[in-house]
Design a protein around this motif. Sequence first.
Motif, PDB file in Angstrom:
ATOM      1  N   LYS A 298       7.452  33.735  -4.583  1.00 14.28           N
ATOM      2  CA  LYS A 298       7.030  32.968  -5.745  1.00 14.28           C
ATOM      3  C   LYS A 298       6.770  31.531  -5.331  1.00 14.28           C
ATOM      4  CE  LYS A 298       8.348  31.660 -10.421  1.00 14.28           C
ATOM      5  NZ  LYS A 298       9.392  31.732 -11.490  1.00 14.28           N
ATOM      6  N   LEU A 299       5.588  31.041  -5.607  1.00 13.45           N
ATOM      7  CA  LEU A 299       5.207  29.704  -5.208  1.00 13.45           C
ATOM      8  C   LEU A 299       5.926  28.650  -6.045  1.00 13.45           C
ATOM      9  CD1 LEU A 299       1.346  30.061  -4.761  1.00 13.45           C
ATOM     10  CD2 LEU A 299       2.997  29.573  -2.971  1.00 13.45           C
ATOM     11  N   VAL A 300       6.309  27.583  -5.389  1.00 10.83           N
ATOM     12  CA  VAL A 300       6.754  26.391  -6.097  1.00 10.83           C
ATOM     13  C   VAL A 300       5.522  25.524  -6.302  1.00 10.83           C
ATOM     14  CG1 VAL A 300       8.281  24.394  -6.059  1.00 10.83           C
ATOM     15  CG2 VAL A 300       8.986  26.521  -4.945  1.00 10.83           C
ATOM     16  N   LEU A 301       5.201  25.238  -7.551  1.00  8.08           N
ATOM     17  CA  LEU A 301       3.952  24.566  -7.865  1.00  8.08           C
ATOM     18  C   LEU A 301       4.198  23.181  -8.451  1.00  8.08           C
ATOM     19  CD1 LEU A 301       2.041  27.542  -9.529  1.00  8.08           C
ATOM     20  CD2 LEU A 301       1.780  26.674  -7.195  1.00  8.08           C
ATOM     21  N   PRO A 302       3.258  22.270  -8.224  1.00  9.53           N
ATOM     22  CA  PRO A 302       3.363  20.959  -8.864  1.00  9.53           C
ATOM     23  C   PRO A 302       3.022  21.052 -10.348  1.00  9.53           C
ATOM     24  CG  PRO A 302       1.273  21.129  -7.721  1.00  9.53           C
ATOM     25  CD  PRO A 302       2.037  22.392  -7.394  1.00  9.53           C
ATOM     26  N   THR A 303       3.482  20.083 -11.100  1.00  7.50           N
ATOM     27  CA  THR A 303       2.969  19.948 -12.461  1.00  7.50           C
ATOM     28  C   THR A 303       1.511  19.493 -12.363  1.00  7.50           C
ATOM     29  OG1 THR A 303       3.541  17.601 -12.677  1.00  7.50           O
ATOM     30  CG2 THR A 303       5.257  19.221 -13.275  1.00  7.50           C
ATOM     31  N   PRO A 304       0.733  19.674 -13.414  1.00  8.72           N
ATOM     32  CA  PRO A 304      -0.641  19.150 -13.367  1.00  8.72           C
ATOM     33  C   PRO A 304      -0.686  17.654 -13.067  1.00  8.72           C
ATOM     34  CG  PRO A 304      -0.366  20.627 -15.234  1.00  8.72           C
ATOM     35  CD  PRO A 304       1.004  20.419 -14.658  1.00  8.72           C
ATOM     36  N   GLU A 305       0.288  16.930 -13.585  1.00 10.84           N
ATOM     37  CA  GLU A 305       0.326  15.484 -13.350  1.00 10.84           C
ATOM     38  C   GLU A 305       0.645  15.156 -11.891  1.00 10.84           C
ATOM     39  OE1 GLU A 305       1.174  16.308 -17.646  1.00 10.84           O
ATOM     40  OE2 GLU A 305       2.008  17.045 -15.752  1.00 10.84           O
ATOM     41  N   GLN A 306       1.561  15.915 -11.278  1.00 11.42           N
ATOM     42  CA  GLN A 306       1.845  15.690  -9.861  1.00 11.42           C
ATOM     43  C   GLN A 306       0.619  15.979  -9.001  1.00 11.42           C
ATOM     44  OE1 GLN A 306       5.292  18.299  -9.718  1.00 11.42           O
ATOM     45  NE2 GLN A 306       6.570  16.612  -8.980  1.00 11.42           N
TER      46      GLN A 306
ATOM     47  N   LYS B  28      12.760  24.520  -3.172  1.00 14.24           N
ATOM     48  CA  LYS B  28      12.465  25.049  -4.496  1.00 14.24           C
ATOM     49  C   LYS B  28      12.138  23.954  -5.514  1.00 14.24           C
ATOM     50  CE  LYS B  28      13.239  29.174  -2.985  1.00 14.24           C
ATOM     51  NZ  LYS B  28      12.073  30.049  -2.677  1.00 14.24           N
ATOM     52  N   VAL B  29      12.035  22.714  -5.023  1.00 14.16           N
ATOM     53  CA  VAL B  29      11.706  21.590  -5.905  1.00 14.16           C
ATOM     54  C   VAL B  29      10.452  20.916  -5.371  1.00 14.16           C
ATOM     55  CG1 VAL B  29      12.474  19.373  -6.843  1.00 14.16           C
ATOM     56  CG2 VAL B  29      14.135  21.209  -6.470  1.00 14.16           C
TER      57      VAL B  29
ATOM     58  N   SER C 187       0.834  -1.192   0.000  1.00 10.04           N
ATOM     59  CA  SER C 187       0.000   0.000   0.000  1.00 10.04           C
ATOM     60  C   SER C 187       0.870   1.244   0.000  1.00 10.04           C
ATOM     61  CB  SER C 187      -0.919   0.010   1.226  1.00 10.04           C
ATOM     62  OG  SER C 187      -0.167   0.055   2.405  1.00 10.04           O
ATOM     63  N   VAL C 188       0.391   2.271  -0.676  1.00 14.56           N
ATOM     64  CA  VAL C 188       1.147   3.499  -0.848  1.00 14.56           C
ATOM     65  C   VAL C 188       0.221   4.678  -0.623  1.00 14.56           C
ATOM     66  CG1 VAL C 188       2.514   4.864  -2.433  1.00 14.56           C
ATOM     67  CG2 VAL C 188       2.644   2.400  -2.550  1.00 14.56           C
ATOM     68  N   ILE C 189       0.644   5.624   0.179  1.00 13.60           N
ATOM     69  CA  ILE C 189      -0.154   6.815   0.431  1.00 13.60           C
ATOM     70  C   ILE C 189       0.678   8.034   0.100  1.00 13.60           C
ATOM     71  CG2 ILE C 189      -1.410   8.160   2.158  1.00 13.60           C
ATOM     72  CD1 ILE C 189      -1.846   5.575   3.705  1.00 13.60           C
ATOM     73  N   SER C 190       0.149   8.922  -0.710  1.00 11.00           N
ATOM     74  CA  SER C 190       0.880  10.138  -1.043  1.00 11.00           C
ATOM     75  C   SER C 190       0.563  11.227  -0.036  1.00 11.00           C
ATOM     76  CB  SER C 190       0.499  10.612  -2.453  1.00 11.00           C
ATOM     77  OG  SER C 190      -0.885  10.894  -2.524  1.00 11.00           O
ATOM     78  N   LEU C 191       1.515  12.124   0.152  1.00 11.65           N
ATOM     79  CA  LEU C 191       1.351  13.219   1.110  1.00 11.65           C
ATOM     80  C   LEU C 191       0.924  14.485   0.399  1.00 11.65           C
ATOM     81  CD1 LEU C 191       4.485  12.539   3.287  1.00 11.65           C
ATOM     82  CD2 LEU C 191       2.138  11.814   3.661  1.00 11.65           C
ATOM     83  N   LEU C 192       0.033  15.210   1.034  1.00  9.71           N
ATOM     84  CA  LEU C 192      -0.648  16.298   0.342  1.00  9.71           C
ATOM     85  C   LEU C 192      -0.335  17.676   0.894  1.00  9.71           C
ATOM     86  CD1 LEU C 192      -4.139  14.573   0.136  1.00  9.71           C
ATOM     87  CD2 LEU C 192      -2.241  14.398  -1.452  1.00  9.71           C
ATOM     88  N   ILE C 193       0.659  17.811   1.737  1.00  7.89           N
ATOM     89  CA  ILE C 193       0.898  19.088   2.398  1.00  7.89           C
ATOM     90  C   ILE C 193       1.672  20.026   1.477  1.00  7.89           C
ATOM     91  CG2 ILE C 193       1.929  20.205   4.409  1.00  7.89           C
ATOM     92  CD1 ILE C 193       1.576  17.560   5.887  1.00  7.89           C
ATOM     93  N   ALA C 194       1.156  21.195   1.276  1.00  9.38           N
ATOM     94  CA  ALA C 194       1.776  22.166   0.374  1.00  9.38           C
ATOM     95  C   ALA C 194       2.684  23.110   1.151  1.00  9.38           C
ATOM     96  CB  ALA C 194       0.691  22.969  -0.339  1.00  9.38           C
ATOM     97  N   PRO C 195       3.625  23.760   0.476  1.00  9.86           N
ATOM     98  CA  PRO C 195       4.534  24.662   1.166  1.00  9.86           C
ATOM     99  C   PRO C 195       3.894  26.006   1.480  1.00  9.86           C
ATOM    100  CG  PRO C 195       5.000  24.650  -1.169  1.00  9.86           C
ATOM    101  CD  PRO C 195       3.937  23.617  -0.950  1.00  9.86           C
ATOM    102  N   CYS C 196       4.473  26.708   2.460  1.00  6.86           N
ATOM    103  CA  CYS C 196       4.022  28.066   2.767  1.00  6.86           C
ATOM    104  C   CYS C 196       4.355  28.998   1.609  1.00  6.86           C
ATOM    105  CB  CYS C 196       4.712  28.565   4.031  1.00  6.86           C
ATOM    106  SG  CYS C 196       4.258  27.651   5.513  1.00  6.86           S
ATOM    107  N   CYS C 197       3.627  30.091   1.542  1.00  6.08           N
ATOM    108  CA  CYS C 197       3.861  31.030   0.446  1.00  6.08           C
ATOM    109  C   CYS C 197       4.231  32.424   0.944  1.00  6.08           C
ATOM    110  CB  CYS C 197       2.629  31.120  -0.453  1.00  6.08           C
ATOM    111  SG  CYS C 197       1.147  31.703   0.391  1.00  6.08           S
ATOM    112  N   LEU C 198       4.396  32.612   2.265  1.00  8.59           N
ATOM    113  CA  LEU C 198       4.742  33.923   2.789  1.00  8.59           C
ATOM    114  C   LEU C 198       6.134  33.915   3.389  1.00  8.59           C
ATOM    115  CD1 LEU C 198       1.465  34.969   4.632  1.00  8.59           C
ATOM    116  CD2 LEU C 198       2.223  35.682   2.364  1.00  8.59           C
ATOM    117  N   ALA C 199       6.886  34.947   3.108  1.00  9.25           N
ATOM    118  CA  ALA C 199       8.176  35.131   3.772  1.00  9.25           C
ATOM    119  C   ALA C 199       7.931  35.629   5.187  1.00  9.25           C
ATOM    120  CB  ALA C 199       9.019  36.136   2.984  1.00  9.25           C
ATOM    121  N   ALA C 200       8.998  35.678   6.006  1.00 11.30           N
ATOM    122  CA  ALA C 200       8.859  36.092   7.402  1.00 11.30           C
ATOM    123  C   ALA C 200       8.304  37.503   7.521  1.00 11.30           C
ATOM    124  CB  ALA C 200      10.211  35.981   8.098  1.00 11.30           C
TER     125      ALA C 200
END
Length: 297
Positions: A28-36, A273-274, A9-22
């Motif tokens: 600039k947001l690091v975004l997934p590809t549509p496929e990701q 950044k990846v 069994s495999v579960i993917s993680l869905l947590i996205a990165p923050c988008c605000l600096a301190a």
Amino acid sequence: MRTRLAFVSVISLLIAPCCLAADNRVEKLVLPTPEQAAWQDLELGLFYHFDMTTFFDKGEEDWAKLGNVDPNVFNPTRLSTDQWLAAAKALGARYTVLVAKHGTGFIMWQSDVYPYGVRQSRWRDGRGDVVADYMASCRKSDIRPGVYCTVSVNARYKVFEGGLVARSTGPKDPRQVEYSGIAEKMVTELWGNYGPFTYIWFDGGALPPSKGGPDLVSILRRLQPHAVTFQGPPDSPAGNTRWTGNEDGEIAYPAWSTVAAWNDPGVGDPAGKVWQPAECDAPLRNHDWFWRPGREA
């Protein structure tokens, strides 16, 4: 012989990165590809871990002894990919991954370019094709198909670690050049003959062409441009996923879909950044990746 395989069994993680600096500046947001993004929405997947190793209890990791096993050892009598996909459906999996070639080098599809697989076995008089059956079952079940075909290990060609032929002297060694060409032909056939895959597992990455590895990215771009890859080349067209650093089906919290560098295992980095989300994978019993006799409890 009843066909047995290990379900994973495999579960993917869905947590996205923050988008605000301190200082509250929007970075600039690091975004997934549509496929990701689509792969992460699938959430739960199932592996069919199947290889020559399924048919005899010789251990899983001693590839040096497994590359010349008589292909007639592979002879399942009740193989049903429809039953495999029914199990995935019952679990709630929305994608699956078939091991089409593992470390022994034995392949599960009909090949005109590779000499060690189901065509050379007595199973279905050498005309069986596990990959074709699996893809048909995925379509009937409305479950997204994936495929595992490692090129970094192949005992048949004495490749035991990292994509390097044993005792190779470097990328121009004739044995290394030969193996890279074989690997390119192999994946061209697999990726080109069975339709689109949602997910392609590399497992352990892939040696880059500059170091003697096969040119996989150009083949991906041509034949499977929309397949997310696990530990694939950093410039895989649809993007990659990464390992968590364990095979226990878990990761520490919080975890991030971004990493500081490609293929960094573990929880990720909110400032990374990846975009390379983590996959939590685990065997379902005894930490066996293949079914083995006497270990079903």
